[in-house]
Design an enzyme around this catalytic site. Structure first.
Site, PDB file in Angstrom:
ATOM      1  N   HIS A 121      -3.960   7.043   1.410  1.00 21.42           N
ATOM      2  CA  HIS A 121      -4.138   5.748   0.754  1.00 21.42           C
ATOM      3  C   HIS A 121      -5.538   5.245   1.089  1.00 21.42           C
ATOM      4  O   HIS A 121      -5.977   5.318   2.241  1.00 21.42           O
ATOM      5  CB  HIS A 121      -3.071   4.771   1.259  1.00 21.42           C
ATOM      6  CG  HIS A 121      -3.445   3.338   1.048  1.00 21.42           C
ATOM      7  ND1 HIS A 121      -3.779   2.846  -0.198  1.00 21.42           N
ATOM      8  CD2 HIS A 121      -3.581   2.296   1.924  1.00 21.42           C
ATOM      9  CE1 HIS A 121      -4.090   1.564  -0.073  1.00 21.42           C
ATOM     10  NE2 HIS A 121      -3.984   1.212   1.195  1.00 21.42           N
ATOM     11  N   ASN A 132      -9.998  -0.953  -2.025  1.00 24.91           N
ATOM     12  CA  ASN A 132      -8.575  -0.710  -1.777  1.00 24.91           C
ATOM     13  C   ASN A 132      -7.765  -1.252  -2.960  1.00 24.91           C
ATOM     14  O   ASN A 132      -7.686  -2.463  -3.158  1.00 24.91           O
ATOM     15  CB  ASN A 132      -8.183  -1.417  -0.474  1.00 24.91           C
ATOM     16  CG  ASN A 132      -6.710  -1.239  -0.116  1.00 24.91           C
ATOM     17  OD1 ASN A 132      -5.918  -0.772  -0.922  1.00 24.91           O
ATOM     18  ND2 ASN A 132      -6.346  -1.637   1.088  1.00 24.91           N
ATOM     19  N   CYS A 159       0.819  -1.221   0.000  1.00 22.96           N
ATOM     20  CA  CYS A 159       0.000   0.000   0.000  1.00 22.96           C
ATOM     21  C   CYS A 159       0.848   1.265   0.000  1.00 22.96           C
ATOM     22  O   CYS A 159       0.372   2.335  -0.364  1.00 22.96           O
ATOM     23  CB  CYS A 159      -0.925   0.008   1.205  1.00 22.96           C
ATOM     24  SG  CYS A 159      -1.957  -1.448   1.266  1.00 22.96           S
TER      25      CYS A 159
HETATM   26  O1  UT7 Z   1      -4.355  -1.161   2.826  1.00 28.10           O
HETATM   27  C1  UT7 Z   1      -3.879  -1.399   4.114  1.00 28.10           C
HETATM   28  C2  UT7 Z   1      -4.258  -2.738   4.549  1.00 28.10           C
HETATM   29  N1  UT7 Z   1      -5.565  -3.001   5.018  1.00 28.10           N
HETATM   30  C3  UT7 Z   1      -6.236  -2.248   5.913  1.00 28.10           C
HETATM   31  O2  UT7 Z   1      -5.902  -1.154   6.223  1.00 28.10           O
HETATM   32  C4  UT7 Z   1      -7.444  -2.880   6.557  1.00 28.10           C
HETATM   33  C5  UT7 Z   1      -7.460  -2.557   8.023  1.00 28.10           C
HETATM   34  N2  UT7 Z   1      -8.558  -3.208   8.724  1.00 28.10           N
HETATM   35  C6  UT7 Z   1      -9.847  -2.962   8.466  1.00 28.10           C
HETATM   36  O3  UT7 Z   1     -10.156  -2.174   7.588  1.00 28.10           O
HETATM   37  C7  UT7 Z   1     -10.900  -3.607   9.327  1.00 28.10           C
HETATM   38  O4  UT7 Z   1     -10.277  -4.284  10.395  1.00 28.10           O
HETATM   39  C8  UT7 Z   1     -11.803  -4.603   8.535  1.00 28.10           C
HETATM   40  C9  UT7 Z   1     -12.704  -3.837   7.575  1.00 28.10           C
HETATM   41  C10 UT7 Z   1     -10.968  -5.600   7.772  1.00 28.10           C
HETATM   42  C11 UT7 Z   1     -12.703  -5.378   9.488  1.00 28.10           C
HETATM   43  O5  UT7 Z   1     -13.458  -4.501  10.280  1.00 28.10           O
HETATM   44  P1  UT7 Z   1     -13.527  -4.692  11.863  1.00 28.10           P
HETATM   45  O6  UT7 Z   1     -14.474  -3.693  12.361  1.00 28.10           O
HETATM   46  O7  UT7 Z   1     -12.117  -4.642  12.389  1.00 28.10           O
HETATM   47  O8  UT7 Z   1     -14.161  -6.125  12.003  1.00 28.10           O
HETATM   48  P2  UT7 Z   1     -13.539  -7.454  12.647  1.00 28.10           P
HETATM   49  O9  UT7 Z   1     -12.413  -7.984  11.840  1.00 28.10           O
HETATM   50  O10 UT7 Z   1     -13.297  -7.237  14.097  1.00 28.10           O
HETATM   51  O11 UT7 Z   1     -14.766  -8.456  12.493  1.00 28.10           O
HETATM   52  C12 UT7 Z   1     -16.022  -8.208  13.145  1.00 28.10           C
HETATM   53  C13 UT7 Z   1     -16.973  -9.340  12.783  1.00 28.10           C
HETATM   54  C14 UT7 Z   1     -16.365 -10.719  13.003  1.00 28.10           C
HETATM   55  O12 UT7 Z   1     -17.380 -11.545  13.522  1.00 28.10           O
HETATM   56  P3  UT7 Z   1     -17.453 -11.863  15.123  1.00 28.10           P
HETATM   57  O13 UT7 Z   1     -16.131 -12.494  15.450  1.00 28.10           O
HETATM   58  O14 UT7 Z   1     -17.624 -10.511  15.783  1.00 28.10           O
HETATM   59  O15 UT7 Z   1     -18.635 -12.753  15.239  1.00 28.10           O
HETATM   60  C15 UT7 Z   1     -16.006 -11.182  11.617  1.00 28.10           C
HETATM   61  O16 UT7 Z   1     -16.034 -12.572  11.474  1.00 28.10           O
HETATM   62  O17 UT7 Z   1     -17.306  -9.268  11.387  1.00 28.10           O
HETATM   63  C16 UT7 Z   1     -17.119 -10.557  10.796  1.00 28.10           C
HETATM   64  N3  UT7 Z   1     -16.782 -10.364   9.384  1.00 28.10           N
HETATM   65  C17 UT7 Z   1     -17.709 -10.164   8.426  1.00 28.10           C
HETATM   66  N4  UT7 Z   1     -19.049 -10.122   8.493  1.00 28.10           N
HETATM   67  C18 UT7 Z   1     -19.700  -9.880   7.332  1.00 28.10           C
HETATM   68  C19 UT7 Z   1     -15.546 -10.314   8.817  1.00 28.10           C
HETATM   69  N5  UT7 Z   1     -15.671 -10.080   7.495  1.00 28.10           N
HETATM   70  C20 UT7 Z   1     -17.005  -9.989   7.236  1.00 28.10           C
HETATM   71  C21 UT7 Z   1     -17.739  -9.745   6.068  1.00 28.10           C
HETATM   72  N6  UT7 Z   1     -19.078  -9.695   6.176  1.00 28.10           N
HETATM   73  N7  UT7 Z   1     -17.166  -9.543   4.870  1.00 28.10           N
END
Ligand code: UT7
Length: 335
Positions: A262, A292, A113
């Site tokens: 980014h 992204n 990134c």
């Molecule tokens: O380019 C640089 C690299 N990448 C980034 O900068 C990404 C940085 N991280 C993020 O943007 C966020 O952490 C995410 C968008 C990836 C995830 O958001 P979050 O608010 O941190 O969610 P989480 O990973 O804590 O997941 C929350 C819940 C989980 O379920 P439980 O454990 O609470 O029951 C996941 O299993 O959301 C679930 N989940 C989904 N649900 C529906 C994970 N992916 C999905 C999905 N749809 N696609």
């Protein structure tokens, strides 16, 4: 004083629009979850006929045309990508061939990134010291073919999109322009302690054989991310890098006319904006439409920001990025 400046921009995204709704047919997710967590409404995916070098070549051709240059007028090509066409050689030589340019150096940058900022740092240095007059810098990604487009990849597949952005950098001097026009500084950083927090484990030359059926079955050839950790570091490192750029040039946050972060996640961009205390009209985001696109996200956003008339002559433009590695950085440009 000799500086580099961005003479023109170009971009190319695949025609195929993939909406959040379409993703719900491939994996257990919802439009609401994707929008709430990332701000993304849709992204572009290739249809199998375009490689990263094709997207990059189209973006480069647009940038060259807008600069009034032909491909052979460029002295050097830098290509940033984390999704190369092939394991080796780098995407740069394929892109060079597609542009019909012979015998110029092609540098491949692999800083995910932050790849565009790493490439900008090198291009700027080469131009400042007089090694090259014009550098073509391209960020290009085809993520879709490498994603788990099923439940196993739902935390990554909904975020990433395909696309390319390009800029032509050229030398500017005080005689031709105002004192501080052009790239004022580029700061880049890395911390390998977090390398496995966002990575693709296989293929790996550290393993013998470097790819196995088990690797594929276990999903090691797909990106794996500790999303929360990446998020937490991103919202610290990006504001830090912006302050570093400002301090190096004796500016303050109030001097920034436009910040282009980014495009990793709209929530990350909004958090960075809030920490810096910038109003909405001084931050540009387009992740809603493209997801992204890693190394391509900044040049695509820059191109659209200009097209929308939001960047004006003399504006102070700040770029910042954070991503896998971890790597991060910032650039300050007097437009
Ligand atoms: O380019 C640089 C690299 N990448 C980034 O900068 C990404 C940085 N991280 C993020 O943007 C966020 O952490 C995410 C968008 C990836 C995830 O958001 P979050 O608010 O941190 O969610 P989480 O990973 O804590 O997941 C929350 C819940 C989980 O379920 P439980 O454990 O609470 O029951 C996941 O299993 O959301 C679930 N989940 C989904 N649900 C529906 C994970 N992916 C999905 C999905 N749809 N696609």
């Amino acid at each position: 004083m000799r500086r580099s400046h961005i003479l023109s921009t170009g971009f190319r995204v695949p025609d195929r629009v993939v909406t959040n709704e379409e993703l719900t047919t491939l994996m257990d997710t919802t439009d609401e979850w994707i929008q709430q967590r990332s701000g993304i409404l849709e992204r572009r995916w290739v249809d199998g006929s375009e490689a990263g070098s094709d997207l990059g070549a189209a973006a480069a051709e647009m940038a060259l045309e807008r600069a009034g240059l032909r491909a052979r007028d460029v002295d050097c090509l830098i290509v940033a990508t984390l999704s190369p066409d092939h394991f080796f050689p780098g995407t740069g030589v394929f892109l060079q061939r597609k542009l019909g340019i012979k015998d110029i150096p092609c540098l491949d940058v692999r800083n995910q990134c932050s790849g565009f900022l790493y490439g900008l740092s090198v291009a700027d240095a080469w131009i400042r010291v007089g090694q090259y007059e014009r550098v073509l810098l391209v960020g290009t990604e085809v993520h879709s073919t490498g994603l788990h487009r099923n439940d196993a990849g739902r935390d990554t597949a909904v975020l990433f999109g395909d696309g390319a952005g390009a800029v032509v950098l050229g030398a500017v001097t005080e005689e031709r322009h105002t004192r501080d026009r052009g790239v004022l500084s580029v700061h880049i950083h890395a911390d390998g302690a977090h390398a496995e927090k966002l990575w693709v484990e296989a293929p790996s030359s550290a393993s013998d054989p470097f790819i196995s059926h088990e690797d594929i079955d276990e999903g090691l050839t797909r990106p794996a991310m500790q999303g929360r950790d990446v998020f937490k570091h991103a919202i610290v490192r990006m504001p830090e890098a912006v302050h570093e750029a400002l301090a190096a040039n004796d500016y303050s946050v109030d001097d920034i006319d436009m910040l282009i972060p980014h495009q990793a996640n709209l929530r990350i961009s909004q958090a960075v904006q809030k920490i810096l205390g910038l109003p909405d009209d001084r931050v540009y985001n387009n992740i809603q439409r493209y997801g992204n696109t890693t190394a391509a996200s900044i040049p695509i956003a820059l191109h659209e920001c200009i097209e929308e008339g939001r960047l004006h002559d003399g504006d102070l433009l700040c770029l910042t990025a954070f991503g896998s590695g971890f790597t991060w950085g910032s650039a300050l440009i007097r437009w």
